[in-house]
Design an enzyme around this catalytic site. Sequence first.
Site, short mmCIF file in Angstrom:
data_model
loop_
_atom_site.label_atom_id
_atom_site.label_comp_id
_atom_site.label_asym_id
_atom_site.label_seq_id
_atom_site.Cartn_x
_atom_site.Cartn_y
_atom_site.Cartn_z
N HIS A 119 6.10 1.79 -13.99
CA HIS A 119 5.48 1.17 -12.89
C HIS A 119 5.55 -0.32 -14.10
CE1 HIS A 119 2.77 -1.98 -11.24
NE2 HIS A 119 2.40 -0.78 -9.80
N ASP A 196 -0.11 7.95 -17.29
CA ASP A 196 -0.15 6.54 -15.83
C ASP A 196 -0.34 7.62 -14.82
OD1 ASP A 196 -0.05 5.33 -13.71
OD2 ASP A 196 1.20 4.49 -14.71
N GLN A 199 0.10 8.12 -10.09
CA GLN A 199 0.81 8.51 -8.36
C GLN A 199 0.75 10.08 -8.52
OE1 GLN A 199 1.75 7.04 -6.01
NE2 GLN A 199 1.76 5.46 -7.24
N LYS A 222 -5.74 4.94 -4.87
CA LYS A 222 -4.41 5.87 -4.13
C LYS A 222 -5.24 8.02 -4.13
CE LYS A 222 -1.29 3.00 -6.98
NZ LYS A 222 -0.41 2.09 -6.31
N CYS A 360 7.28 -2.74 -8.49
CA CYS A 360 6.71 -3.43 -9.63
C CYS A 360 7.36 -2.33 -10.50
CB CYS A 360 5.53 -3.20 -9.41
SG CYS A 360 4.38 -4.27 -8.28
N1 7TS Z 1 1.43 3.00 -12.21
C1 7TS Z 1 1.80 3.14 -11.68
C2 7TS Z 1 2.79 4.88 -11.00
C3 7TS Z 1 1.46 2.73 -10.44
O1 7TS Z 1 2.51 3.53 -8.83
C4 7TS Z 1 0.79 1.89 -10.36
C5 7TS Z 1 0.94 1.08 -8.61
C6 7TS Z 1 -0.12 1.15 -11.31
C7 7TS Z 1 -0.03 1.93 -12.09
C8 7TS Z 1 -1.27 0.22 -11.10
O2 7TS Z 1 -2.33 0.83 -10.47
P1 7TS Z 1 -3.06 -0.11 -9.27
O3 7TS Z 1 -4.30 0.34 -8.85
O4 7TS Z 1 -3.82 -0.42 -10.20
O5 7TS Z 1 -2.74 -1.54 -8.87
N2 7TS Z 1 1.46 0.75 -7.71
C9 7TS Z 1 2.03 1.04 -6.25
C10 7TS Z 1 2.63 0.91 -4.93
O6 7TS Z 1 4.06 1.73 -5.96
N3 7TS Z 1 2.95 0.61 -4.64
O7 7TS Z 1 1.75 -0.29 -4.79
C11 7TS Z 1 0.63 -0.32 -6.13
#
Ligand code: 7TS
Length: 402
Positions: A119, A196, A199, A222, A360
Amino acid sequence: MMMYRDDFKILDQKVYGRPLVYLDNAATTQKPQVVIDALRSYYEQLNSNIHRGVHYLSQKATDEFEMARETVRRFINAKNSYEIIFTRGATDSINLVAASLGRTCLQAGDEIIVSEMEHHANIVPWQFLCEERGCILKVIPINEEGILQIDKLPELISSRTRLLAITHVSNTLGTINPIKKIIEIAHNQNVPVLIDGAQAVAHCKVDVQDLDCDFYCFSAHKMYAPMGIGVMYGKEEWLNKMRPYQGGGEMIKQVTFAKTTYNELPFKFEAGTPSVGDAMGLKVAIDYLENIGMEKIATYESELLNYAVERLTTIPGIRIYGNAPQKSAIVSFNIGKIHPSDIGTIIDKLGIAVRTGHHCTQPIMDHFGIPGTVRASFALYNTKKEIDDLYEAVDRARMMLE
Ligand code: 7TS
């Protein structure tokens, strides 16, 4: 899992006159009623700034906040609760490590390894370091199945490698990476590893001591918890070495204009007022997940994934991106030359919420030479009936757009 669906009132609504089918769980999950109630009761009964007050509410809020930290520690099996740093989310957690480790340990010519399936949140903070400090970014490639080519990892590691930063589960391909093995390879060369886990945490059991990772980052939103809070787990030895990320209240021991000394862990990394109510919500969300059981959730979501793949592959011209044998319940696809956002827009009008675009992860799109995908991502409250609805809506969109 139908019994849990009632905990999510938001799902019980119609959009455009049709039942909502929410399949955008990789972006954010919905929140069970117990989490919403926890937020409400925090603001109705407990709201107070923490760690600073001598009064009753402040002390009680502090105790609850620290209890939430202990719950997170138990959830990911960290050794010590002071290794759990509350942040704003996965993005904030990774930026914290990049800024802090960067200031403390990295110099021009040092190397950081990421993968092609990251990401942007696990790419751009490292690129900042490359720009600011003259570090070099190296990339583990993926193959056509969306699987990491880890046989390429040993040759990417050099005596200048200072960190390997890699995702546990790909938000676009669903691939579950063999991170335990990857960590072992990196550690054999004395390279620390950041995972990371954005997910992963809501979908499988995570044990940071068993993995032996040096950092593990994730967002609460999430995992059925509120937005605005997340976690950076770091091994004590690294956290002690690293300079604080942000300066301000709470993170200091003593401030004079001549010199400032820093507070102990975890407060050294928690400048300013944290999201106390959201921490209460996170604690309740973890209790909720543990009460159901992570293995039960993983098994059920894997059934949903298999059913979705089985149904969707019967659609003429469909291509699914990401066919790893170890896969989380995320299905990214395109149909022929149809633009993914056209499919997304049509099925939205049929009540189906999916995500379209690059998610992303533009390097993945470049790898496959596509502008984006349609992505359906599943959670514990989804049903096979909803997958049937997805199938029918997508096939209808195909017939309209072909
Ligand atoms: N890393 C991964 C693997 C992610 O899927 C996401 C967000 C992030 C980092 C960042 O997370 P945040 O909560 O700090 O924004 N992924 C997604 C997505 O797949 N669609 O919207 C956000």
